[in-house]
Enzyme design. Structure first.
Site, PDB file in Angstrom:
ATOM      1  N   GLU A  45      12.940 -11.230  -2.249  1.00  0.00           N
ATOM      2  CA  GLU A  45      13.556 -10.395  -1.207  1.00  0.00           C
ATOM      3  C   GLU A  45      15.106 -10.375  -1.332  1.00  0.00           C
ATOM      4  O   GLU A  45      15.582 -11.589  -1.655  1.00  0.00           O
ATOM      5  CB  GLU A  45      12.827 -10.876   0.309  1.00  0.00           C
ATOM      6  N   ASN A  84      12.936  -5.155  14.742  1.00  0.00           N
ATOM      7  CA  ASN A  84      13.722  -4.764  13.612  1.00  0.00           C
ATOM      8  C   ASN A  84      14.401  -3.623  13.515  1.00  0.00           C
ATOM      9  O   ASN A  84      14.687  -3.278  12.552  1.00  0.00           O
ATOM     10  CB  ASN A  84      12.340  -4.904  12.297  1.00  0.00           C
ATOM     11  N   SER A 106      12.691 -12.621   5.617  1.00  0.00           N
ATOM     12  CA  SER A 106      12.243 -11.857   6.942  1.00  0.00           C
ATOM     13  C   SER A 106      12.317 -13.089   7.868  1.00  0.00           C
ATOM     14  O   SER A 106      12.255 -12.628   9.201  1.00  0.00           O
ATOM     15  CB  SER A 106      10.900 -11.289   6.741  1.00  0.00           C
ATOM     16  N   HIS A 122       7.188 -12.022   1.233  1.00  0.00           N
ATOM     17  CA  HIS A 122       6.489 -11.600   2.123  1.00  0.00           C
ATOM     18  C   HIS A 122       5.031 -11.496   1.773  1.00  0.00           C
ATOM     19  O   HIS A 122       4.725 -11.170   0.701  1.00  0.00           O
ATOM     20  CB  HIS A 122       7.039 -10.070   2.579  1.00  0.00           C
ATOM     21  N   ASP A 175      12.780  -6.580  -2.802  1.00  0.00           N
ATOM     22  CA  ASP A 175      12.265  -6.244  -1.543  1.00  0.00           C
ATOM     23  C   ASP A 175      13.651  -6.194  -0.471  1.00  0.00           C
ATOM     24  O   ASP A 175      14.129  -7.234  -0.181  1.00  0.00           O
ATOM     25  CB  ASP A 175      11.312  -6.962  -0.888  1.00  0.00           C
ATOM     26  N   HIS A 211      15.113  -6.145   4.877  1.00  0.00           N
ATOM     27  CA  HIS A 211      15.885  -6.287   5.982  1.00  0.00           C
ATOM     28  C   HIS A 211      17.332  -6.260   5.474  1.00  0.00           C
ATOM     29  O   HIS A 211      18.211  -6.719   6.164  1.00  0.00           O
ATOM     30  CB  HIS A 211      15.570  -7.772   6.345  1.00  0.00           C
ATOM     31  N   LYS A 233      12.431  -0.243   9.792  1.00  0.00           N
ATOM     32  CA  LYS A 233      13.478  -1.326  10.298  1.00  0.00           C
ATOM     33  C   LYS A 233      14.761  -0.573  10.735  1.00  0.00           C
ATOM     34  O   LYS A 233      14.795   0.117  11.835  1.00  0.00           O
ATOM     35  CB  LYS A 233      13.534  -2.497   9.479  1.00  0.00           C
TER      36      LYS A 233
END
Length: 398
Positions: A188, A56, A192, A142, A217, A220, A251
């Site tokens: 998110e 990541n 992910s 997640h 979130d 990513h 990440k």
């Protein structure tokens, strides 16, 4: 010499061993792999040199000379440990400098850093919600967010992935049943395992209409999407309408730790109620200082150059795999669907033999029979490496 009782031996042999056997039979047993970095783009994994398509570290900052030097200088100045929790004597100048940088970067009044992204989720959700409240999560949220919601004691509801019609019906029903309870919607920005994005603009309108808060979130999306890599929330100019932005520094930032960015009052409340902050030793000061340096890099010219390289690599991969829906691959995550768990493991092993590491993702991380190879791209990948990977992938794609 320590001797185990017969009951203990029976429990180990009959319980633990049986569970491990079940995992073996289902193709779900995992093991730790020993990795060593050989060079900027290659790693040694279980004794073989491979190109890493699993990390990541999207911008390659974990191995950047700038951050290595920042870490060395910070260790020399601050030492290697914080010595106590933030509320005892572990709160240092570098922790507060990191939080000020994160708040400015995310466009919020304040921010709070934690030792990990998981610690953010299990600290923030129980601190803000409890009995009488409702937390509504996207089905693909997640595991840490699900853990935090369960720990809170609030009512937990799940809506189908990105299904706003179902979410609205749920919000109406929740409000009709409990007019005074708090509602927190959790999603998110980039998911992910699928690499797709949440419809954040529509989510904001929906939560405002029903008097809910929204936690996004950005794990990513941080460092990758939006102006200066400030995330999808910033890319959509929603910073003032999203109550809670959380993310990780492990990440794209290439270091470790997590954060939540919110209003000053919310952050003050979390300092007093987030158990994963209160009862954990503060992150090492050198890690916080290096993370602050990473945020500065991400938001500057070096970040722009690395994002440009990352997006060029993403475009090249998608051009070689036109059957993938490029509109759904929002960031650097490209799932290659396999289906069966055993088949996914076998495909990953064959890739390893060919010199490429893209791990098999299986239940319970994803749904049963939804196993996949999770390909993640980096600014450090070379075009020839991507072409070699695609040649191997084509033999396994469903």
């Amino acid at each position: 010499m320590l001797r185990m009782s017969a009951d203990h031996l029976d429990w180990v042999e009959g319980g633990v061993a049986a569970q491990l056997g079940d995992l073996d039979a289902a193709g779900l047993r995992r093991r730790l792999r020993l990795l060593q970095r050989d060079s900027v783009g290659l790693v040694t994994l279980d004794g073989g040199t491979v190109v890493n398509f699993s990390s990541n570290d999207y911008l390659g900052l974990a191995v950047s000379d700038q951050l290595k030097q920042a870490m060395v200088e910070a260790v020399s100045r601050h030492g290697v440990g914080s010595g106590a929790s933030r509320l005892v004597c572990g709160n240092m100048e570098c922790h507060e400098a990191l939080e000020a940088a994160l708040a400015e970067f995310k466009g919020t009044e304040a921010a709070l850093s934690f030792s990990t992204g998981h610690a953010v989720a299990v600290g923030v959700l129980p601190a803000l919600c409890g009995a009488g409240d409702t937390i509504v999560l996207d089905k693909l949220s997640h595991a840490s967010l699900i853990d935090g919601a369960r720990l809170s004691g609030a009512t937990l509801r799940i809506f189908p992935h990105n299904n706003l019609e179902k979410l609205e019906r749920m919000l109406v029903a929740i409000r009709a049943k409990n007019a005074k309870g708090r509602i927190l919607v959790v999603t998110e920005s980039v998911f992910s395992m699928d690499g797709d994005a949440a419809p954040l603009a529509a989510l904001v309108e929906l939560k405002d209409r029903h008097g809910a808060w929204l936690l996004v979130d950005e794990a990513h999306a941080f460092g990758i999407l939006g102006p200066q890599g400030r995330g999808l929330v910033a890319g959509l100019r929603l910073e003032k309408r999203v109550e809670l932005q959380m993310g990780t520094l492990s990440k794209a930032a290439g270091v470790s730790g997590g954060y939540v960015a919110a209003s000053r009052e919310v952050i003050d409340l979390l300092i007093n109620r987030a158990r994963s902050l209160i009862y954990s030793t503060a992150p090492p000061p050198a890690v916080a200082a290096t993370a602050a340096a990473a945020v500065a890099m991400i938001g500057g010219g070096e970040g722009d150059r690395r994002r440009e390289r990352l997006w060029a690599n993403r475009a090249h991969l998608l051009s070689l795999l036109p059957e993938l829906d490029a509109d759904l691959v929002m960031a650097a995550i490209v799932p290659v669907m396999i289906g069966g768990e055993r088949e996914a493991v076998a495909a990953a092993e064959q890739l390893m033999e060919a010199g490429f590491f893209a791990p098999a993702i299986r239940y319970p991380t994803v749904a049963r029979s939804q196993a996949r190879l999770r390909v993640t791209l980096s600014a450090l990948h070379e075009l020839v490496e991507i072409e070699g990977l695609v040649g191997c992938l084509r033999r396994h794609m469903v």
